[in-house]
Design a protein around this motif. Structure first.
Motif, PDB file in Angstrom:
ATOM      1  N   THR A 102       0.812  -1.224   0.000  1.00 21.07           N
ATOM      2  CA  THR A 102       0.000   0.000   0.000  1.00 21.07           C
ATOM      3  C   THR A 102       0.842   1.269   0.000  1.00 21.07           C
ATOM      4  OG1 THR A 102      -0.146   0.120   2.420  1.00 21.07           O
ATOM      5  CG2 THR A 102      -1.797  -1.225   1.276  1.00 21.07           C
ATOM      6  N   ARG A 103       2.156   1.140  -0.137  1.00 24.40           N
ATOM      7  CA  ARG A 103       3.046   2.295  -0.038  1.00 24.40           C
ATOM      8  C   ARG A 103       2.736   3.365  -1.082  1.00 24.40           C
ATOM      9  NH1 ARG A 103       8.113   3.957  -2.230  1.00 24.40           N
ATOM     10  NH2 ARG A 103       9.463   4.989  -0.694  1.00 24.40           N
ATOM     11  N   ARG A 104       2.651   4.643  -0.616  1.00 31.30           N
ATOM     12  CA  ARG A 104       2.575   5.778  -1.518  1.00 31.30           C
ATOM     13  C   ARG A 104       3.366   6.919  -0.887  1.00 31.30           C
ATOM     14  NH1 ARG A 104      -1.477   3.726   1.873  1.00 31.30           N
ATOM     15  NH2 ARG A 104      -3.080   5.256   2.370  1.00 31.30           N
ATOM     16  N   VAL A 105       3.995   7.725  -1.712  1.00 32.91           N
ATOM     17  CA  VAL A 105       4.860   8.793  -1.215  1.00 32.91           C
ATOM     18  C   VAL A 105       4.009   9.982  -0.777  1.00 32.91           C
ATOM     19  CG1 VAL A 105       6.704  10.402  -1.783  1.00 32.91           C
ATOM     20  CG2 VAL A 105       6.803   8.044  -2.614  1.00 32.91           C
ATOM     21  N   PHE A 106       4.183  10.383   0.460  1.00 34.76           N
ATOM     22  CA  PHE A 106       3.481  11.536   1.030  1.00 34.76           C
ATOM     23  C   PHE A 106       4.306  12.808   0.828  1.00 34.76           C
ATOM     24  CE2 PHE A 106       2.443  14.101   4.917  1.00 34.76           C
ATOM     25  CZ  PHE A 106       1.128  14.395   4.600  1.00 34.76           C
ATOM     26  N   ILE A 107       5.599  12.764   1.190  1.00 38.50           N
ATOM     27  CA  ILE A 107       6.527  13.872   0.983  1.00 38.50           C
ATOM     28  C   ILE A 107       7.761  13.333   0.282  1.00 38.50           C
ATOM     29  CG2 ILE A 107       7.966  15.646   2.077  1.00 38.50           C
ATOM     30  CD1 ILE A 107       6.005  15.609   4.429  1.00 38.50           C
ATOM     31  N   GLY A 108       8.163  13.970  -0.785  1.00 40.08           N
ATOM     32  CA  GLY A 108       9.374  13.588  -1.493  1.00 40.08           C
ATOM     33  C   GLY A 108      10.426  14.682  -1.402  1.00 40.08           C
ATOM     34  N   GLY A 109      11.576  14.437  -2.022  1.00 38.54           N
ATOM     35  CA  GLY A 109      12.626  15.445  -2.074  1.00 38.54           C
ATOM     36  C   GLY A 109      13.372  15.657  -0.783  1.00 38.54           C
ATOM     37  N   LEU A 110      13.394  14.646   0.085  1.00 41.31           N
ATOM     38  CA  LEU A 110      14.096  14.765   1.360  1.00 41.31           C
ATOM     39  C   LEU A 110      15.483  14.144   1.261  1.00 41.31           C
ATOM     40  CD1 LEU A 110      11.200  13.763   3.764  1.00 41.31           C
ATOM     41  CD2 LEU A 110      12.286  16.000   3.657  1.00 41.31           C
ATOM     42  N   SER A 111      16.410  14.719   1.987  1.00 38.66           N
ATOM     43  CA  SER A 111      17.717  14.101   2.147  1.00 38.66           C
ATOM     44  C   SER A 111      17.947  13.925   3.635  1.00 38.66           C
ATOM     45  CB  SER A 111      18.808  14.977   1.533  1.00 38.66           C
ATOM     46  OG  SER A 111      20.062  14.334   1.599  1.00 38.66           O
ATOM     47  N   GLY A 112      17.831  12.701   4.102  1.00 41.01           N
ATOM     48  CA  GLY A 112      18.001  12.449   5.521  1.00 41.01           C
ATOM     49  C   GLY A 112      16.712  12.497   6.293  1.00 41.01           C
ATOM     50  N   ALA A 113      15.621  11.903   5.780  1.00 44.19           N
ATOM     51  CA  ALA A 113      14.365  11.834   6.525  1.00 44.19           C
ATOM     52  C   ALA A 113      14.612  11.071   7.820  1.00 44.19           C
ATOM     53  CB  ALA A 113      13.298  11.134   5.682  1.00 44.19           C
ATOM     54  N   GLU A 114      14.305  11.679   8.955  1.00 42.69           N
ATOM     55  CA  GLU A 114      14.745  11.106  10.231  1.00 42.69           C
ATOM     56  C   GLU A 114      13.563  10.926  11.188  1.00 42.69           C
ATOM     57  OE1 GLU A 114      18.082   9.610  12.513  1.00 42.69           O
ATOM     58  OE2 GLU A 114      17.736   9.996  10.398  1.00 42.69           O
ATOM     59  N   GLY A 115      13.605  11.550  12.367  1.00 39.88           N
ATOM     60  CA  GLY A 115      12.575  11.324  13.374  1.00 39.88           C
ATOM     61  C   GLY A 115      11.232  11.915  13.000  1.00 39.88           C
ATOM     62  N   ALA A 116      10.167  11.431  13.658  1.00 37.37           N
ATOM     63  CA  ALA A 116       8.821  11.912  13.374  1.00 37.37           C
ATOM     64  C   ALA A 116       7.984  11.870  14.651  1.00 37.37           C
ATOM     65  CB  ALA A 116       8.165  11.076  12.281  1.00 37.37           C
ATOM     66  N   ALA A 117       7.061  12.841  14.775  1.00 29.05           N
ATOM     67  CA  ALA A 117       6.182  12.904  15.932  1.00 29.05           C
ATOM     68  C   ALA A 117       4.909  13.634  15.549  1.00 29.05           C
ATOM     69  CB  ALA A 117       6.872  13.633  17.095  1.00 29.05           C
ATOM     70  N   LEU A 118       3.827  13.412  16.322  1.00 26.69           N
ATOM     71  CA  LEU A 118       2.584  14.155  16.160  1.00 26.69           C
ATOM     72  C   LEU A 118       2.420  15.118  17.325  1.00 26.69           C
ATOM     73  CD1 LEU A 118      -0.202  11.671  14.962  1.00 26.69           C
ATOM     74  CD2 LEU A 118       0.921  13.464  13.636  1.00 26.69           C
ATOM     75  N   ASP A 119       2.033  16.363  17.012  1.00 25.41           N
ATOM     76  CA  ASP A 119       1.750  17.360  18.033  1.00 25.41           C
ATOM     77  C   ASP A 119       0.461  16.973  18.755  1.00 25.41           C
ATOM     78  OD1 ASP A 119       1.185  19.592  19.554  1.00 25.41           O
ATOM     79  OD2 ASP A 119       1.043  20.975  17.856  1.00 25.41           O
ATOM     80  N   PRO A 120       0.497  16.736  20.066  1.00 23.72           N
ATOM     81  CA  PRO A 120      -0.711  16.309  20.771  1.00 23.72           C
ATOM     82  C   PRO A 120      -1.842  17.329  20.730  1.00 23.72           C
ATOM     83  CG  PRO A 120       1.249  15.947  22.113  1.00 23.72           C
ATOM     84  CD  PRO A 120       1.668  16.779  20.951  1.00 23.72           C
ATOM     85  N   ARG A 121      -1.536  18.610  20.522  1.00 26.57           N
ATOM     86  CA  ARG A 121      -2.575  19.646  20.522  1.00 26.57           C
ATOM     87  C   ARG A 121      -3.256  19.803  19.178  1.00 26.57           C
ATOM     88  NH1 ARG A 121      -1.269  25.255  23.332  1.00 26.57           N
ATOM     89  NH2 ARG A 121      -3.393  25.530  22.523  1.00 26.57           N
ATOM     90  N   THR A 122      -2.533  19.616  18.078  1.00 27.71           N
ATOM     91  CA  THR A 122      -3.109  19.885  16.757  1.00 27.71           C
ATOM     92  C   THR A 122      -3.006  18.703  15.797  1.00 27.71           C
ATOM     93  OG1 THR A 122      -1.034  20.762  15.848  1.00 27.71           O
ATOM     94  CG2 THR A 122      -2.489  22.326  16.998  1.00 27.71           C
TER      95      THR A 122
END
Length: 373
Positions: A259-279
């Motif tokens: 099911t893979r599809r690209v959400f954001i491209g053009g990155l060099s070094g895609a690293e950590g990720a988090a969701l803001d609990p407020r928004t």
């Protein structure tokens, strides 16, 4: 470009006068169709005081106005740093505030950094080039426990980790992704009696799922978000491909490779990720510089209290608003004898009583007009 090459660029940039040289050398992120219609990319800049390259990122347990982020990632001297964020009147992050301060040592931290739910704030992080996960209790200066993942059937090098939220299949599972192999495991974690905040004893992982692309950060996006709708979905920072990719979520919380599809491209070094609990905005870091930290708003907002049950057109699902749509859903549920419409006990006292009567509407109206927290 491999991790070693980007670290070399980062070191050279420091000699030449800062991270600007890195930014010029790296690609620019771009939202891919069809996601570019509903989502935005907002540069938050580089967190002052955090030495590059950046590693995993998460919100500080108990404080939604501070983030923790790995600095000098992948090195023996890597640390977690704490930095405040600024917010607009409607709660969205506008940038960093002040200079970061050391939070705890985390040797070798990579892209994985998450808070164990219900633990009292214990952090779990992954390492590179070693194949380990570490655990840090709040207030401690370094890891309280470190486990070699080879002892539990996980091969390669750990790249990422994340607990599956209650809203998604596999809720509560700790998903581990290997940067070097692209395999994903579910790692059983048993609370250790007498530890507070809780520490965990890993157990043998099951069979891996091959996906690929060098995973580094995972978030599970809110249900009913534009385009994704009700499909349980996860986003993965894929260092090896230079993208953030979206996957449907399997029954155990791991990605469904097909099911893979690209959400954001053009990155060099895609690293950590988090969701803001407020928004529920996505934050992601880039390894070695580039944009530093980027925010992506547009996902479904967190529920605005227990009366937030309706979306546009009377569709089920919170939308961060209290309006007529919530009443439409309440009425539909009530007459369908849906247990979720059981809001009130005798005399309009809050609490389910197994009945559908006027008390449910009395309580619903009270919490509706109480507004958003």
């Amino acid at each position: 470009m491999g991790k070693g090459a980007i670290m070399a660029i980062a070191r050279a940039a420091a000699v030449m006068g800062g991270l600007a040289a890195v930014s010029a050398a790296l690609a620019q992120p771009q939202l891919q169709a069809p996601f570019d219609v509903n989502y935005q990319l907002i540069q938050l800049g580089y967190p002052e005081g955090v030495p590059g390259p950046l590693g995993g990122i998460c919100f500080k347990p108990g404080d939604n106005n501070k983030v923790l982020i790995g600095g000098a990632a992948n090195s023996p001297g890597a640390m977690l740093y704490e930095i405040a964020i600024s917010r607009s009147p409607n709660g969205f992050i506008t940038g960093f505030s002040g200079t970061a301060t050391p939070y705890a040592a985390c040797p070798g931290i990579d892209g994985g950094l998450c808070v164990a739910p219900g633990s009292g704030g214990t952090l779990i992080y992954t390492t590179y080039p070693s194949n380990m996960i570490g655990q840090i209790q709040p207030g401690d200066a370094g890891p309280d426990r470190v486990d070699a993942m080879a002892d539990f059937g996980i091969s390669g090098t750990t790249g990422t980790c994340q607990f599956v939220p209650a809203s998604h299949p596999g809720a509560g599972n700790l998903v581990i992704g290997s940067y070097s192999t692209g395999f994903y495991w579910v790692l059983p974690m048993t609370p250790i009696a007498g530890t507070s905040p809780t520490l965990y004893q890993p157990a043998q992982a099951g069979e891996p799922v091959p996906v690929g692309f060098g995973p580094e950060g995972i978030v599970y996006i809110p249900l009913f978000s534009p385009i994704f709708n009700e499909t349980p979905t996860m986003l993965v920072s894929e260092y090896g491909a230079g993208v953030i990719a979206a996957y449907d979520v399997a029954a155990d919380g791991r990605p469904v490779a097909a099911t893979r599809r690209v959400f954001i491209g053009g990155l060099s070094g895609a690293e950590g990720a988090a969701l803001d609990p407020r928004t529920n905005s996505l934050l992601f870091s880039t390894f070695g510089g580039g944009a530093g930290v980027v925010m992506v708003p547009g996902f479904n907002l967190p529920p605005c209290g227990p009366a937030d049950i309706g979306r546009a057109g009377g569709l089920f699902g919170p939308d961060g608003l209290l309006n007529n749509n919530d009443f439409v859903v309440m009425i539909d549920r009530f007459f369908a004898n849906d247990p979720r419409a059981d809001y009130g006990g005798v005399g309009g006292v809050p609490g389910a009583d197994g009945m559908f009567d006027n008390n449910d509407f009395v309580v619903f109206i009270d919490i509706f007009f109480a507004g958003c927290p």
